[in-house]
Scaffold this motif. Structure first.
Motif, PDB file in Angstrom:
ATOM      1  N   VAL A  89       0.851  -1.196   0.000  1.00  0.00           N
ATOM      2  CA  VAL A  89       0.000   0.000   0.000  1.00  0.00           C
ATOM      3  C   VAL A  89       0.884   1.242   0.000  1.00  0.00           C
ATOM      4  CG1 VAL A  89      -1.704   1.329   1.316  1.00  0.00           C
ATOM      5  CG2 VAL A  89      -1.964  -1.165   1.090  1.00  0.00           C
ATOM      6  N   GLU A  90       1.919   1.252   0.825  1.00  0.00           N
ATOM      7  CA  GLU A  90       2.824   2.405   0.863  1.00  0.00           C
ATOM      8  C   GLU A  90       3.599   2.549  -0.439  1.00  0.00           C
ATOM      9  OE1 GLU A  90       2.635   4.867   3.081  1.00  0.00           O
ATOM     10  OE2 GLU A  90       0.979   3.624   3.805  1.00  0.00           O
ATOM     11  N   ALA A  91       3.928   1.435  -1.094  1.00  0.00           N
ATOM     12  CA  ALA A  91       4.611   1.513  -2.392  1.00  0.00           C
ATOM     13  C   ALA A  91       3.702   2.190  -3.421  1.00  0.00           C
ATOM     14  CB  ALA A  91       5.014   0.117  -2.861  1.00  0.00           C
ATOM     15  N   PHE A  92       2.400   1.897  -3.368  1.00  0.00           N
ATOM     16  CA  PHE A  92       1.446   2.580  -4.241  1.00  0.00           C
ATOM     17  C   PHE A  92       1.511   4.092  -4.002  1.00  0.00           C
ATOM     18  CE2 PHE A  92      -2.749   4.634  -3.992  1.00  0.00           C
ATOM     19  CZ  PHE A  92      -3.011   4.758  -5.345  1.00  0.00           C
ATOM     20  N   VAL A  93       1.490   4.507  -2.741  1.00  0.00           N
ATOM     21  CA  VAL A  93       1.516   5.930  -2.406  1.00  0.00           C
ATOM     22  C   VAL A  93       2.827   6.563  -2.898  1.00  0.00           C
ATOM     23  CG1 VAL A  93       1.474   7.615  -0.517  1.00  0.00           C
ATOM     24  CG2 VAL A  93      -0.059   5.629  -0.462  1.00  0.00           C
ATOM     25  N   ARG A  94       3.941   5.845  -2.751  1.00  0.00           N
ATOM     26  CA  ARG A  94       5.231   6.383  -3.210  1.00  0.00           C
ATOM     27  C   ARG A  94       5.275   6.529  -4.735  1.00  0.00           C
ATOM     28  NH1 ARG A  94       7.086   2.820   0.702  1.00  0.00           N
ATOM     29  NH2 ARG A  94       7.742   1.319  -0.872  1.00  0.00           N
ATOM     30  N   ARG A  95       4.535   5.699  -5.474  1.00  0.00           N
ATOM     31  CA  ARG A  95       4.507   5.791  -6.944  1.00  0.00           C
ATOM     32  C   ARG A  95       3.652   6.956  -7.438  1.00  0.00           C
ATOM     33  NH1 ARG A  95       3.719   0.195  -6.440  1.00  0.00           N
ATOM     34  NH2 ARG A  95       1.493   0.379  -6.885  1.00  0.00           N
ATOM     35  N   LEU A  96       2.753   7.451  -6.601  1.00  0.00           N
ATOM     36  CA  LEU A  96       1.811   8.478  -7.048  1.00  0.00           C
ATOM     37  C   LEU A  96       2.462   9.694  -7.696  1.00  0.00           C
ATOM     38  CD1 LEU A  96      -0.940   8.454  -4.284  1.00  0.00           C
ATOM     39  CD2 LEU A  96      -1.210   7.860  -6.699  1.00  0.00           C
ATOM     40  N   PRO A  97       3.490  10.307  -7.083  1.00  0.00           N
ATOM     41  CA  PRO A  97       4.058  11.505  -7.720  1.00  0.00           C
ATOM     42  C   PRO A  97       4.567  11.255  -9.140  1.00  0.00           C
ATOM     43  CG  PRO A  97       4.807  11.339  -5.454  1.00  0.00           C
ATOM     44  CD  PRO A  97       4.093  10.049  -5.767  1.00  0.00           C
ATOM     45  N   SER A  98       5.159  10.104  -9.391  1.00  0.00           N
ATOM     46  CA  SER A  98       5.651   9.837 -10.747  1.00  0.00           C
ATOM     47  C   SER A  98       4.491   9.602 -11.713  1.00  0.00           C
ATOM     48  CB  SER A  98       6.607   8.647 -10.766  1.00  0.00           C
ATOM     49  OG  SER A  98       5.920   7.449 -10.468  1.00  0.00           O
ATOM     50  N   GLN A  99       3.387   9.070 -11.207  1.00  0.00           N
ATOM     51  CA  GLN A  99       2.245   8.829 -12.084  1.00  0.00           C
ATOM     52  C   GLN A  99       1.486  10.111 -12.402  1.00  0.00           C
ATOM     53  OE1 GLN A  99       0.046   5.727 -10.153  1.00  0.00           O
ATOM     54  NE2 GLN A  99       1.544   4.172 -10.708  1.00  0.00           N
TER      55      GLN A  99
END
Length: 177
Positions: free
Chosen positions: A35-45
């Motif tokens: 779940v935290e990895a998803f949140v960390r990917r958000l800025p790049s997406q």
């Protein structure tokens, strides 16, 4: 009170809460680290060309979201992109220059209200031909996509993933499919 849809810049905290509610139960079984990895990917997406995100609130509570972007070119090799390319024999042309529905999540407390269909229609409106990936084990998602006319392009396996098998779906707007 009817659902309230919003396509403004999404709040990471809202997306995290919906993502965790949708993807920690069966069949996904995502861990807190995932779940935290998803949140960390958000800025790049959010910085990708054509990024769109739609959230929905029901009675003031975050109930679902979907987001996507133009398929990256050159074709990426992270996450499921490499296995998708392998399953397509390296020819990803049918997916390039298409809108990729990257996430669609509905909090199970709000399932069965048509929110997933509404979110999918909203995020792909005016996007042209689109595609997405899900697991056949996600039976509610599979039913939704197929009911809306999405078709299976290819099924493929990924041994490192808990679910093992995934499907690439194409929107009904893709000519010749």
């Amino acid at each position: 009170m009817p659902p309230v849809f919003d396509d403004a810049e999404p709040s990471p905290a809202v997306l995290r809460s919906i993502y965790a509610a949708a993807f920690t139960p069966s069949p996904w079984h995502e861990t807190p680290d995932q779940v935290e990895a998803f949140v960390r990917r958000l800025p790049s997406q959010t910085g990708r060309p054509g990024f769109r995100c739609v959230t929905v609130h029901v009675d003031g509570e975050p109930a679902g979201f979907t987001c996507g972007f133009e398929t990256p070119d050159p074709w990426p090799s992270d996450r499921l992109y490499r296995p998708i390319a392998d399953a397509l024999g390296g020819d990803t042309s049918v997916l390039k220059a298409r809108f990729e529905v990257h996430e669609l999540a509905v909090d199970p407390r709000f399932a069965g209200r048509g929110l997933g269909a509404s979110l999918l229609r909203r995020v792909t409106a005016d996007a042209g031909p689109s595609w997405l990936v899900t697991s056949p084990a996600a039976t509610a998602a599979v039913r939704l996509y197929e009911r809306l006319g999405w078709s299976t392009l290819r099924e493929f396996g990924v041994t490192r993933e808990l679910l093992g098998t995934f499907r690439v779906y194409l929107s009904p707007e893709v000519p010749g499919i």
